[in-house]
Design a protein around this motif. Structure first.
Motif, PDB file in Angstrom:
ATOM      1  N   LYS A 156       3.565   7.517  17.853  1.00 43.91           N
ATOM      2  CA  LYS A 156       2.121   7.456  18.021  1.00 43.91           C
ATOM      3  C   LYS A 156       1.608   6.182  17.350  1.00 43.91           C
ATOM      4  CE  LYS A 156      -2.178   9.892  16.922  1.00 43.91           C
ATOM      5  NZ  LYS A 156      -2.769  11.061  16.219  1.00 43.91           N
ATOM      6  N   GLU A 157       0.900   5.369  18.113  1.00 44.48           N
ATOM      7  CA  GLU A 157       0.389   4.109  17.589  1.00 44.48           C
ATOM      8  C   GLU A 157      -0.981   4.328  16.949  1.00 44.48           C
ATOM      9  OE1 GLU A 157      -0.381  -0.531  19.021  1.00 44.48           O
ATOM     10  OE2 GLU A 157       0.138   1.042  20.473  1.00 44.48           O
ATOM     11  N   VAL A 158      -1.162   3.747  15.757  1.00 45.20           N
ATOM     12  CA  VAL A 158      -2.424   3.861  15.020  1.00 45.20           C
ATOM     13  C   VAL A 158      -2.845   2.473  14.560  1.00 45.20           C
ATOM     14  CG1 VAL A 158      -1.995   6.222  14.235  1.00 45.20           C
ATOM     15  CG2 VAL A 158      -1.203   4.314  12.858  1.00 45.20           C
ATOM     16  N   SER A 159      -4.143   2.328  14.327  1.00 43.16           N
ATOM     17  CA  SER A 159      -4.648   1.065  13.781  1.00 43.16           C
ATOM     18  C   SER A 159      -4.826   1.133  12.274  1.00 43.16           C
ATOM     19  CB  SER A 159      -5.994   0.712  14.439  1.00 43.16           C
ATOM     20  OG  SER A 159      -6.938   1.756  14.231  1.00 43.16           O
ATOM     21  N   LEU A 160      -5.077   2.344  11.754  1.00 42.41           N
ATOM     22  CA  LEU A 160      -5.234   2.552  10.313  1.00 42.41           C
ATOM     23  C   LEU A 160      -4.382   3.735   9.882  1.00 42.41           C
ATOM     24  CD1 LEU A 160      -9.114   2.173   9.818  1.00 42.41           C
ATOM     25  CD2 LEU A 160      -7.359   0.536   9.129  1.00 42.41           C
ATOM     26  N   TYR A 161      -3.652   3.540   8.824  1.00 42.41           N
ATOM     27  CA  TYR A 161      -2.893   4.630   8.216  1.00 42.41           C
ATOM     28  C   TYR A 161      -3.752   5.309   7.154  1.00 42.41           C
ATOM     29  CZ  TYR A 161       1.668   3.329  10.190  1.00 42.41           C
ATOM     30  OH  TYR A 161       2.708   3.078  11.033  1.00 42.41           O
ATOM     31  N   ASP A 162      -3.416   6.558   6.895  1.00 42.10           N
ATOM     32  CA  ASP A 162      -3.946   7.195   5.698  1.00 42.10           C
ATOM     33  C   ASP A 162      -3.253   6.542   4.504  1.00 42.10           C
ATOM     34  OD1 ASP A 162      -5.180   8.802   3.908  1.00 42.10           O
ATOM     35  OD2 ASP A 162      -4.109  10.638   4.447  1.00 42.10           O
ATOM     36  N   ALA A 163      -4.026   5.981   3.595  1.00 46.56           N
ATOM     37  CA  ALA A 163      -3.439   5.202   2.501  1.00 46.56           C
ATOM     38  C   ALA A 163      -2.442   6.045   1.717  1.00 46.56           C
ATOM     39  CB  ALA A 163      -4.535   4.709   1.563  1.00 46.56           C
ATOM     40  N   PRO A 164      -1.187   5.599   1.624  1.00 53.94           N
ATOM     41  CA  PRO A 164      -0.194   6.366   0.864  1.00 53.94           C
ATOM     42  C   PRO A 164      -0.401   6.177  -0.636  1.00 53.94           C
ATOM     43  CG  PRO A 164       0.796   4.363   1.651  1.00 53.94           C
ATOM     44  CD  PRO A 164      -0.596   4.379   2.209  1.00 53.94           C
ATOM     45  N   GLY A 165       0.206   7.071  -1.383  1.00 56.42           N
ATOM     46  CA  GLY A 165       0.218   6.931  -2.828  1.00 56.42           C
ATOM     47  C   GLY A 165       1.540   6.354  -3.292  1.00 56.42           C
ATOM     48  N   ILE A 166       1.473   5.390  -4.217  1.00 55.48           N
ATOM     49  CA  ILE A 166       2.676   4.785  -4.790  1.00 55.48           C
ATOM     50  C   ILE A 166       2.684   5.123  -6.269  1.00 55.48           C
ATOM     51  CG2 ILE A 166       4.029   2.688  -5.038  1.00 55.48           C
ATOM     52  CD1 ILE A 166       2.230   1.434  -2.878  1.00 55.48           C
ATOM     53  N   ALA A 167       3.630   5.958  -6.661  1.00 52.05           N
ATOM     54  CA  ALA A 167       3.731   6.391  -8.054  1.00 52.05           C
ATOM     55  C   ALA A 167       4.809   5.570  -8.751  1.00 52.05           C
ATOM     56  CB  ALA A 167       4.049   7.878  -8.129  1.00 52.05           C
ATOM     57  N   PHE A 168       4.409   4.785  -9.764  1.00 52.06           N
ATOM     58  CA  PHE A 168       5.344   3.969 -10.544  1.00 52.06           C
ATOM     59  C   PHE A 168       5.646   4.675 -11.858  1.00 52.06           C
ATOM     60  CE2 PHE A 168       3.076   0.956  -7.860  1.00 52.06           C
ATOM     61  CZ  PHE A 168       4.110   0.199  -7.337  1.00 52.06           C
ATOM     62  N   TYR A 169       6.881   4.507 -12.331  1.00 49.49           N
ATOM     63  CA  TYR A 169       7.303   5.011 -13.631  1.00 49.49           C
ATOM     64  C   TYR A 169       7.728   3.793 -14.456  1.00 49.49           C
ATOM     65  CZ  TYR A 169       7.268   9.379 -11.062  1.00 49.49           C
ATOM     66  OH  TYR A 169       6.874  10.449 -10.302  1.00 49.49           O
ATOM     67  N   PRO A 170       6.758   3.062 -15.010  1.00 48.87           N
ATOM     68  CA  PRO A 170       7.071   1.769 -15.639  1.00 48.87           C
ATOM     69  C   PRO A 170       7.761   1.888 -16.985  1.00 48.87           C
ATOM     70  CG  PRO A 170       4.750   2.247 -15.860  1.00 48.87           C
ATOM     71  CD  PRO A 170       5.324   3.349 -15.034  1.00 48.87           C
ATOM     72  N   GLY A 171       7.660   3.048 -17.634  1.00 50.39           N
ATOM     73  CA  GLY A 171       8.239   3.155 -18.974  1.00 50.39           C
ATOM     74  C   GLY A 171       7.472   2.274 -19.950  1.00 50.39           C
ATOM     75  N   LYS A 172       8.146   1.288 -20.559  1.00 51.05           N
ATOM     76  CA  LYS A 172       7.497   0.377 -21.493  1.00 51.05           C
ATOM     77  C   LYS A 172       6.874  -0.833 -20.803  1.00 51.05           C
ATOM     78  CE  LYS A 172      10.623   1.568 -25.307  1.00 51.05           C
ATOM     79  NZ  LYS A 172      11.603   1.050 -26.304  1.00 51.05           N
ATOM     80  N   ALA A 173       7.074  -0.953 -19.512  1.00 49.09           N
ATOM     81  CA  ALA A 173       6.480  -2.079 -18.787  1.00 49.09           C
ATOM     82  C   ALA A 173       4.983  -1.865 -18.612  1.00 49.09           C
ATOM     83  CB  ALA A 173       7.161  -2.251 -17.442  1.00 49.09           C
ATOM     84  N   ARG A 174       4.264  -3.002 -18.399  1.00 46.76           N
ATOM     85  CA  ARG A 174       2.811  -2.962 -18.290  1.00 46.76           C
ATOM     86  C   ARG A 174       2.391  -3.639 -16.995  1.00 46.76           C
ATOM     87  NH1 ARG A 174      -1.395  -6.376 -20.687  1.00 46.76           N
ATOM     88  NH2 ARG A 174       0.290  -7.669 -21.524  1.00 46.76           N
ATOM     89  N   LEU A 175       1.394  -3.042 -16.332  1.00 44.18           N
ATOM     90  CA  LEU A 175       0.865  -3.616 -15.100  1.00 44.18           C
ATOM     91  C   LEU A 175      -0.032  -4.803 -15.448  1.00 44.18           C
ATOM     92  CD1 LEU A 175       0.455  -3.478 -12.004  1.00 44.18           C
ATOM     93  CD2 LEU A 175      -1.475  -1.928 -12.433  1.00 44.18           C
ATOM     94  N   LEU A 176       0.309  -5.985 -14.899  1.00 42.83           N
ATOM     95  CA  LEU A 176      -0.485  -7.185 -15.168  1.00 42.83           C
ATOM     96  C   LEU A 176      -1.535  -7.432 -14.093  1.00 42.83           C
ATOM     97  CD1 LEU A 176       2.243  -9.697 -16.421  1.00 42.83           C
ATOM     98  CD2 LEU A 176       0.676  -8.285 -17.768  1.00 42.83           C
ATOM     99  N   SER A 177      -1.168  -7.253 -12.837  1.00 41.23           N
ATOM    100  CA  SER A 177      -2.114  -7.531 -11.752  1.00 41.23           C
ATOM    101  C   SER A 177      -1.751  -6.709 -10.536  1.00 41.23           C
ATOM    102  CB  SER A 177      -2.125  -9.023 -11.395  1.00 41.23           C
ATOM    103  OG  SER A 177      -0.862  -9.421 -10.912  1.00 41.23           O
ATOM    104  N   CYS A 178      -2.754  -6.473  -9.726  1.00 45.85           N
ATOM    105  CA  CYS A 178      -2.566  -5.719  -8.482  1.00 45.85           C
ATOM    106  C   CYS A 178      -3.649  -6.163  -7.511  1.00 45.85           C
ATOM    107  CB  CYS A 178      -2.647  -4.213  -8.737  1.00 45.85           C
ATOM    108  SG  CYS A 178      -2.467  -3.210  -7.240  1.00 45.85           S
ATOM    109  N   LYS A 179      -3.253  -6.642  -6.321  1.00 47.38           N
ATOM    110  CA  LYS A 179      -4.216  -7.147  -5.350  1.00 47.38           C
ATOM    111  C   LYS A 179      -3.797  -6.742  -3.939  1.00 47.38           C
ATOM    112  CE  LYS A 179      -5.756 -11.260  -7.900  1.00 47.38           C
ATOM    113  NZ  LYS A 179      -5.931 -12.738  -7.853  1.00 47.38           N
ATOM    114  N   HIS A 180      -4.817  -6.663  -3.070  1.00 46.43           N
ATOM    115  CA  HIS A 180      -4.606  -6.445  -1.645  1.00 46.43           C
ATOM    116  C   HIS A 180      -4.709  -7.794  -0.929  1.00 46.43           C
ATOM    117  CE1 HIS A 180      -4.857  -1.947  -1.420  1.00 46.43           C
ATOM    118  NE2 HIS A 180      -5.393  -2.158  -2.620  1.00 46.43           N
ATOM    119  N   HIS A 181      -3.725  -8.118  -0.120  1.00 46.85           N
ATOM    120  CA  HIS A 181      -3.725  -9.340   0.676  1.00 46.85           C
ATOM    121  C   HIS A 181      -3.583  -8.965   2.153  1.00 46.85           C
ATOM    122  CE1 HIS A 181      -3.391 -11.879  -2.909  1.00 46.85           C
ATOM    123  NE2 HIS A 181      -2.468 -11.028  -3.351  1.00 46.85           N
TER     124      HIS A 181
END
Length: 339
Positions: free
Chosen positions: A95-120
């Motif tokens: 089935k072809e769609v133009s928009l998806y239902d936005a999925p969830g992305i669950a990260f397990y960074p541990g001691k890492a830290r998120l510096l940046s996040c952007k939509h391109h």
């Protein structure tokens, strides 16, 4: 007068005997001719009747053979139908769609830290200005703590990020993580994908929601010092009870990151990109190729042929018996006539 008649007979005895002999000869000739005609006619009739009987027997055996074939077809049809019921065929539709239902992305960074996040969009990612430094976080994120669903003792920390939606514009999400130091030989961050970020936001029990997701979905890793490009595709599976399960298939490509920072660092940088592979949602379901109506129609045709063949065989047998009785009756009549 009586004496005169006696004298006449006594005078011409040969004439009387000759007349009696002529009468007897005529009668015998008639009987011989009749007997010859009678034997010739039944022999001709018997040959025709014999041919008809042989032809009827051949037809009877042919129809018995056809009945046997029909019975075998009935058995084979029912066996194939039962086999197809036991082994359904997997059907795949897109089935072809133009928009998806936005999925969830669950990260397990541990001691890492998120510096940046952007939509391109349109697969265009501009060069990093200050790699390793905090930047803009333009994504919708949610932090959640919950207990491990497999041990029920260990606490897990997850960073949930909203994934891309617009597949026509090739929307992608670019994330950068930073890890100051690690005591492991290899540094990697675990992540998992689930079908709807909005369901996670609307869920009153987010911890339970994440536990269910971790129990249902597979988890993957991306390493430090590389740019990992993840292309997702969505697969929906319809179960026999009518329920629907969703899973992700992904294609990953890894590109080496050239660290151009002036001073050598002991920290690790993580870069990951998420986008949709194509605008098609794949739906998988089991279907039964055996159509009961087709089987019923085939069985009706086969049984009709069986009944017709049985009826013809019955009529053929009756006709043969009738011909046999008629032949015996004619033979009996001829024998009586001869006697």
């Amino acid at each position: 007068q009586l004496s005169e008649d006696v004298e006449r007979v006594s005078e011409n005895p040969t004439d009387e005997t000759e007349g009696e002999m002529e009468v007897h000869e005529d009668a015998s000739s008639v009987i011989v001719q009749d007997s010859e005609l009678g034997t010739a006619a039944p022999s001709l009739r018997f040959s025709k009747t014999c041919l008809k009987n042989v032809f009827s027997v051949i037809l009877l055996f042919i129809y018995l053979l056809l009945m046997a074939v029909a019975v075998f077809l009935v058995y084979q049809t029912i066996s194939d139908f039962m086999e197809k019921l036991k082994h359904p065929v997997m059907s795949v539709s897109y089935k072809e769609v133009s928009l998806y239902d936005a999925p969830g992305i669950a990260f397990y960074p541990g001691k890492a830290r998120l510096l940046s996040c952007k939509h391109h969009y349109y697969d265009h990612i501009p060069p990093l200005i200050n790699p390793g430094q905090p930047g803009d976080i333009e994504c919708t994120t949610q932090r959640i703590n919950y207990t491990d669903p497999f041990t029920n003792q260990t606490m897990k920390y997850a960073l949930v990020v909203q994934g891309p939606r617009d597949v026509k514009k090739k929307e992608l999400v670019f994330l950068q993580f930073h890890l100051n130091g690690t005591d492991q030989d290899f540094s990697a961050i675990d992540y998992l994908l689930f079908s709807s970020f909005q369901e996670f936001i609307n869920s009153p029990e987010k911890a339970e929601f994440m536990k269910d997701c971790e129990s249902s979905y597979s988890s993957w890793k991306f390493s430090g010092g590389f740019r990992t490009w993840v292309k997702m595709s969505l697969v929906k599976t319809k179960e026999e009870d009518g329920s629907e399960t969703v899973e992700f298939k992904q294609e990953t490509s890894v590109v080496n990151y050239i660290d151009q920072r002036t001073k050598p660092r002991s920290d690790q940088l993580f870069f990951v990109v998420f986008e949709w592979k194509d605008p098609f949602i794949q739906t998988v379901q089991d279907i039964i190729t055996a159509n009961p109506w087709n089987m019923i129609a085939l069985l009706c045709g086969i049984f009709l042929a069986l009944f017709k063949a049985a009826d013809f065989a019955k009529l053929s047998v009756k006709w043969m018996i009738k011909i046999r009785k008629r032949h015996l009756k004619r033979t009996h009549q001829v024998m009586n006539h001869i006697n």
